[in-house]
Design a protein around this motif. Structure first.
Motif, PDB file in Angstrom:
ATOM      1  N   GLN A 183       0.840  -1.187   0.000  1.00  0.00           N
ATOM      2  CA  GLN A 183       0.000   0.000   0.000  1.00  0.00           C
ATOM      3  C   GLN A 183       0.882   1.246   0.000  1.00  0.00           C
ATOM      4  OE1 GLN A 183      -3.255  -0.035   2.853  1.00  0.00           O
ATOM      5  NE2 GLN A 183      -3.240  -2.275   2.919  1.00  0.00           N
ATOM      6  N   TYR A 185      -2.279   1.681  -2.934  1.00  0.00           N
ATOM      7  CA  TYR A 185      -2.455   1.186  -4.296  1.00  0.00           C
ATOM      8  C   TYR A 185      -3.797   1.628  -4.854  1.00  0.00           C
ATOM      9  CZ  TYR A 185      -5.304  -2.526  -2.097  1.00  0.00           C
ATOM     10  OH  TYR A 185      -6.252  -3.216  -1.379  1.00  0.00           O
ATOM     11  N   HIS A 211       1.802   5.425  -5.869  1.00  0.00           N
ATOM     12  CA  HIS A 211       0.867   4.326  -5.650  1.00  0.00           C
ATOM     13  C   HIS A 211       1.316   3.099  -6.449  1.00  0.00           C
ATOM     14  CE1 HIS A 211      -1.962   7.282  -3.993  1.00  0.00           C
ATOM     15  NE2 HIS A 211      -2.671   6.260  -3.548  1.00  0.00           N
ATOM     16  N   HIS A 212       0.976   1.926  -5.917  1.00  0.00           N
ATOM     17  CA  HIS A 212       1.065   0.693  -6.686  1.00  0.00           C
ATOM     18  C   HIS A 212      -0.231   0.536  -7.490  1.00  0.00           C
ATOM     19  CE1 HIS A 212       4.667  -1.109  -4.651  1.00  0.00           C
ATOM     20  NE2 HIS A 212       4.339  -0.171  -3.778  1.00  0.00           N
ATOM     21  N   ARG A 238       5.837  -2.602  -9.014  1.00  0.00           N
ATOM     22  CA  ARG A 238       4.789  -1.635  -8.716  1.00  0.00           C
ATOM     23  C   ARG A 238       3.433  -2.005  -9.316  1.00  0.00           C
ATOM     24  NH1 ARG A 238       5.569   3.106 -11.032  1.00  0.00           N
ATOM     25  NH2 ARG A 238       4.048   3.995  -9.585  1.00  0.00           N
TER      26      ARG A 238
END
Length: 355
Positions: A183, A185, A211-212, A238
């Protein structure tokens, strides 16, 4: 009242249309309606998630099953010989017929587009002629149906919906599940199919370093290409792909996401956006199908032009800033306007009125 829900596919993995049928049939059952789902397959009568499912290997056996008797035949998806055969059988037997197109997908090669055009001039127009009521999910769906021969007075808009009862149960089960992703994400839930346009999300993610990206869904022809693109762009650390997940894990993924994203080339009214709203998450979606209409209804989401990477990136940043009060309003909107607890009763009234 006995209702036959007809759709070529049902058993196995439930996509958006199949989940629609299952959730609607379940809620109708709680209202005292005898519902049986009829789908293609070997000759059998089975129980699936508490629903009676009759599978038939041919259109002749489909017609024979319909002719055994029902009050309503409710068929799903256009350009589908199975649904068309069920509608014709019900119409000829004097039963009331209801049709839900869901969406008229334009996607495909030039040859496929030509085949769809021919089908719309023949099968689709005849379907619109013989059905008693067309249940459209959005104004866009309604406009597409009218373009394909529907008389407007036959149409009623009842949107795609979710079961609040089911989601509350899943919320309780999923609360302590920690998804196996880093996180924060953003989340995409949907099959790996060309219409979902997932490579766009992967390419755009190069510009979203904070963010992922989590992709959950079964392969429908595009997963190998998506995996190769992730490798080419060196995003393995990622971008995370989960091909199979039970409902509880998917709900946990919603609950822990920063936002839900959708870049489809075409949609009806996506269940994933309604689920995102229920779990208090903002969404970012391409401006196709009913996505924009959902935002017009007050949903806490952002819309971007299809394949507009700049628009997507800026919309995602804006969505992550939507205040908690607006997100709570999204959950309330689902309960009030996009729940089967409300909309199954509206459909039941249509069935009863028809009869």
């Amino acid at each position: 009242m006995r209702v036959i829900m007809a759709n070529r596919y049902f058993l196995g993995y439930l996509g958006g249309v199949e989940r629609y049928i299952a959730s609607l049939a379940g809620e109708l059952g709680r209202l005292g309606v005898d519902v049986v789902v009829c789908a293609a397959g070997s000759d059998a009568l089975v129980q699936f998630e508490g629903l009676a499912v009759k599978t038939v290997p041919s259109q002749a056996q489909l017609r024979a099953f319909v002719n055994r008797g029902a009050d309503v035949v409710h068929a799903h998806l256009p350009r589908n010989p199975f649904s068309f055969a069920a509608m014709r059988a019900g119409h000829k037997a004097g039963m009331r017929t209801v049709f839900t197109p869901h969406a008229f997908y334009p996607d495909g090669s030039a040859l496929k587009k030509l085949a769809k055009a021919v089908t719309d001039l023949t099968m689709t127009r005849h379907t619109m002629k013989i059905c008693d009521t067309v249940v459209n999910l959005t104004p866009q769906d309604q406009a597409d149906s009218i373009r394909n021969g529907l008389h407007r007075e036959k149409s009623v808009i009842i949107p795609n919906s979710v079961s609040i009862r089911e989601l509350i149960e899943l919320e309780d089960k999923s609360r302590d599940i920690l998804p196996p992703f880093e996180q924060p994400y953003v989340l995409h839930v949907g099959r790996f199919h060309r219409v979902k346009n997932i490579p766009f999300l992967v390419r755009a993610h190069r510009r979203i370093p904070d963010h992922h990206l989590v992709l959950i869904g079964q392969d429908d022809g595009e997963l190998p290409a998506v995996r190769e693109l992730v490798s080419q762009l060196q995003l393995e650390g990622r971008v995370h792909i989960l091909e199979r997940a039970d409902r509880a894990l998917v709900m946990a993924a919603y609950m822990n996401a920063s936002a839900v994203v959708l870049s489809s080339r075409w949609e009806g009214l996506p269940t994933v956006l309604l689920e995102a709203m229920f779990f208090g998450k903002p969404f970012v979606a391409s401006d196709v199908g009913g996505n924009g209409w959902l935002v017009e209804r007050g949903a806490p989401g952002m819309i971007f032009k299809l394949d507009d990477e700049d628009g997507y990136v800026s919309s995602l940043a804006a969505a992550c800033r939507i205040p908690a009060s607006a997100l709570a309003g999204g959950r309330a909107l689902v309960a009030d306007e996009f729940s089967w607890e409300v909309n199954a009763r509206r459909l039941l009234n249509i069935y009863a009125k028809s009869n």
